[in-house]
Design an enzyme around this catalytic site. Structure first.
Site, PDB file in Angstrom:
ATOM      1  N   SER A  85      10.019  -2.472   9.740  1.00  0.00           N
ATOM      2  CA  SER A  85      11.236  -2.763   8.987  1.00  0.00           C
ATOM      3  C   SER A  85      11.900  -4.040   9.487  1.00  0.00           C
ATOM      4  O   SER A  85      12.898  -4.484   8.935  1.00  0.00           O
ATOM      5  CB  SER A  85      12.231  -1.597   9.109  1.00  0.00           C
ATOM      6  OG  SER A  85      12.579  -1.387  10.473  1.00  0.00           O
ATOM      7  N   LYS A  86      11.322  -4.639  10.529  1.00  0.00           N
ATOM      8  CA  LYS A  86      11.902  -5.821  11.159  1.00  0.00           C
ATOM      9  C   LYS A  86      11.238  -7.108  10.641  1.00  0.00           C
ATOM     10  O   LYS A  86      10.018  -7.265  10.710  1.00  0.00           O
ATOM     11  CB  LYS A  86      11.751  -5.730  12.677  1.00  0.00           C
ATOM     12  CG  LYS A  86      12.474  -4.527  13.278  1.00  0.00           C
ATOM     13  CD  LYS A  86      12.382  -4.537  14.784  1.00  0.00           C
ATOM     14  CE  LYS A  86      13.040  -3.302  15.376  1.00  0.00           C
ATOM     15  NZ  LYS A  86      14.463  -3.183  15.010  1.00  0.00           N
ATOM     16  N   HIS A 108      -7.125   9.914  -1.862  1.00  0.00           N
ATOM     17  CA  HIS A 108      -6.416   9.851  -0.586  1.00  0.00           C
ATOM     18  C   HIS A 108      -7.174  10.503   0.566  1.00  0.00           C
ATOM     19  O   HIS A 108      -7.146  10.005   1.685  1.00  0.00           O
ATOM     20  CB  HIS A 108      -5.039  10.497  -0.726  1.00  0.00           C
ATOM     21  CG  HIS A 108      -4.076  10.052   0.324  1.00  0.00           C
ATOM     22  ND1 HIS A 108      -2.755   9.827   0.064  1.00  0.00           N
ATOM     23  CD2 HIS A 108      -4.231   9.757   1.639  1.00  0.00           C
ATOM     24  CE1 HIS A 108      -2.136   9.433   1.174  1.00  0.00           C
ATOM     25  NE2 HIS A 108      -3.022   9.380   2.134  1.00  0.00           N
ATOM     26  N   ASP A 124       0.854  -1.194   0.000  1.00  0.00           N
ATOM     27  CA  ASP A 124       0.000   0.000   0.000  1.00  0.00           C
ATOM     28  C   ASP A 124       0.890   1.243   0.000  1.00  0.00           C
ATOM     29  O   ASP A 124       1.622   1.495   0.960  1.00  0.00           O
ATOM     30  CB  ASP A 124      -0.888  -0.020   1.246  1.00  0.00           C
ATOM     31  CG  ASP A 124      -1.797   1.201   1.332  1.00  0.00           C
ATOM     32  OD1 ASP A 124      -2.970   1.086   0.943  1.00  0.00           O
ATOM     33  OD2 ASP A 124      -1.322   2.262   1.791  1.00  0.00           O
ATOM     34  N   THR A 136      -0.474  -2.319   7.883  1.00  0.00           N
ATOM     35  CA  THR A 136       0.530  -2.085   8.915  1.00  0.00           C
ATOM     36  C   THR A 136       1.922  -2.058   8.307  1.00  0.00           C
ATOM     37  O   THR A 136       2.090  -2.300   7.108  1.00  0.00           O
ATOM     38  CB  THR A 136       0.430  -3.157  10.013  1.00  0.00           C
ATOM     39  OG1 THR A 136       1.266  -2.797  11.110  1.00  0.00           O
ATOM     40  CG2 THR A 136       0.828  -4.531   9.485  1.00  0.00           C
ATOM     41  N   TYR A 185       3.267  10.143  -0.517  1.00  0.00           N
ATOM     42  CA  TYR A 185       4.369   9.627   0.279  1.00  0.00           C
ATOM     43  C   TYR A 185       5.716   9.878  -0.405  1.00  0.00           C
ATOM     44  O   TYR A 185       6.760   9.836   0.234  1.00  0.00           O
ATOM     45  CB  TYR A 185       4.232   8.124   0.527  1.00  0.00           C
ATOM     46  CG  TYR A 185       2.976   7.699   1.254  1.00  0.00           C
ATOM     47  CD1 TYR A 185       2.268   8.582   2.063  1.00  0.00           C
ATOM     48  CD2 TYR A 185       2.499   6.402   1.137  1.00  0.00           C
ATOM     49  CE1 TYR A 185       1.116   8.180   2.725  1.00  0.00           C
ATOM     50  CE2 TYR A 185       1.352   5.992   1.799  1.00  0.00           C
ATOM     51  CZ  TYR A 185       0.661   6.890   2.584  1.00  0.00           C
ATOM     52  OH  TYR A 185      -0.484   6.478   3.236  1.00  0.00           O
TER      53      TYR A 185
END
Length: 280
Positions: free
Chosen positions: A242-243, A109, A49, A239, A54
């Site tokens: 980066s992990k 948006h 998404d 959601t 962005y």
């Protein structure tokens, strides 16, 4: 009479390339965004998404190109905001940056972009409907629309929005309940972003404390507790992380079945620390 246009099945959870990976400097290519998107897909996410505003569609496109995953295996969402005066042109730009021939889902948006430019929502939605028939979009929807915004759009819409993506977690449940009810009545799927906000922004708040307690009860992470709570309300989560460990964890949220008493307790904890619903 509205034409039913449910579009394709949408895989969840979606990996959101939004707030956490928002490009602060539009002139700088963000390799960390490329890496995060690649990790997400490599570890099981199929729905990415992103959005025009962005500033990182190019990075998402680079990740998709590097991975060479068959297009039909992925579900890509983007959103239009700055380009609402010429939605076909904005879509062309987004597709070029993403390196794609089509989007699975394209969203308006937020209604505020229309109100600020004094452009009728009906004009924007008509352009979306027209594009839907041209092959470059498989489904269309909205984001950050309240009931009054949806009612305005539906006055002239020939095709209803497939989804409405909003901020969603226990702290905004009370303020969003009428919106959820309206969307259900119109068969509009609600996607929820910032589902884990209580944990990241108020780790000692009532929602976070209860989520951590329930995590021990169910032997899962506190993040999964909140994702499962969203799912119990019929909201599909968007959601991010980066992990890799958390990516794998989030993908299992559907396996967590909360007891109704625990669902209600989380809702009540959210009411204790209620906050305004984001209106981007």
């Amino acid at each position: 009479m509205l034409i039913a246009a449910l579009g394709p099945n949408i895989p969840f959870p979606a990996y959101g390339v939004g707030t956490a990976l928002y490009k602060k400097d539009n002139s700088k290519f963000q390799t960390e965004t490329v890496d995060s998107v690649k990790k997400a897909i490599e570890n099981g996410f199929t729905h990415i998404d992103c959005a025009e505003i962005y500033g990182n569609e190019e990075e998402v496109g680079a990740a998709l190109k590097d991975l060479k995953v068959p297009r039909e295996k992925l579900f890509i969402t983007s959103k239009v905001s700055r380009g609402i005066e010429d939605i076909p042109a904005a879509l062309s730009t987004s597709l070029k940056k993403l390196g794609l021939d089509y989007l699975d889902l394209y969203l308006l948006h937020a209604p505020r972009f229309f109100y600020e430019k004094k452009i009728p929502l009906s004009k924007g939605w008509e352009a979306m409907e027209t594009e839907l028939g041209q092959g470059r979009l498989h489904a269309i929807g909205v984001s950050n629309f309240y009931v009054e915004d949806l009612e305005k759009l539906m006055e002239t819409a020939k095709i209803p929005p497939r989804v409405n993506q909003i901020e969603f977690h226990p702290q905004v449940f009370t303020r969003s309940k009428s919106l959820l009810d309206y969307c259900r009545s119109k068969n509009i799927l609600v996607e929820g972003y910032s589902s884990l906000r209580p944990l990241t922004k108020e780790p000692e708040g009532p929602v976070s404390k209860l989520a951590k307690s329930l995590a021990e009860k169910y032997n899962v992470s506190d993040s999964l507790i909140l994702l499962a709570w969203s799912s119990s309300q019929g909201v599909a989560p968007v959601t991010t992380t980066s992990k890799v460990e958390r990516m794998k964890d989030y993908l299992t949220y559907k396996t967590v079945k909360l007891e109704q008493a625990d669902i209600d307790a989380l809702t009540e904890a959210g009411e204790e620390s209620s906050r305004p619903l984001l209106y981007l």
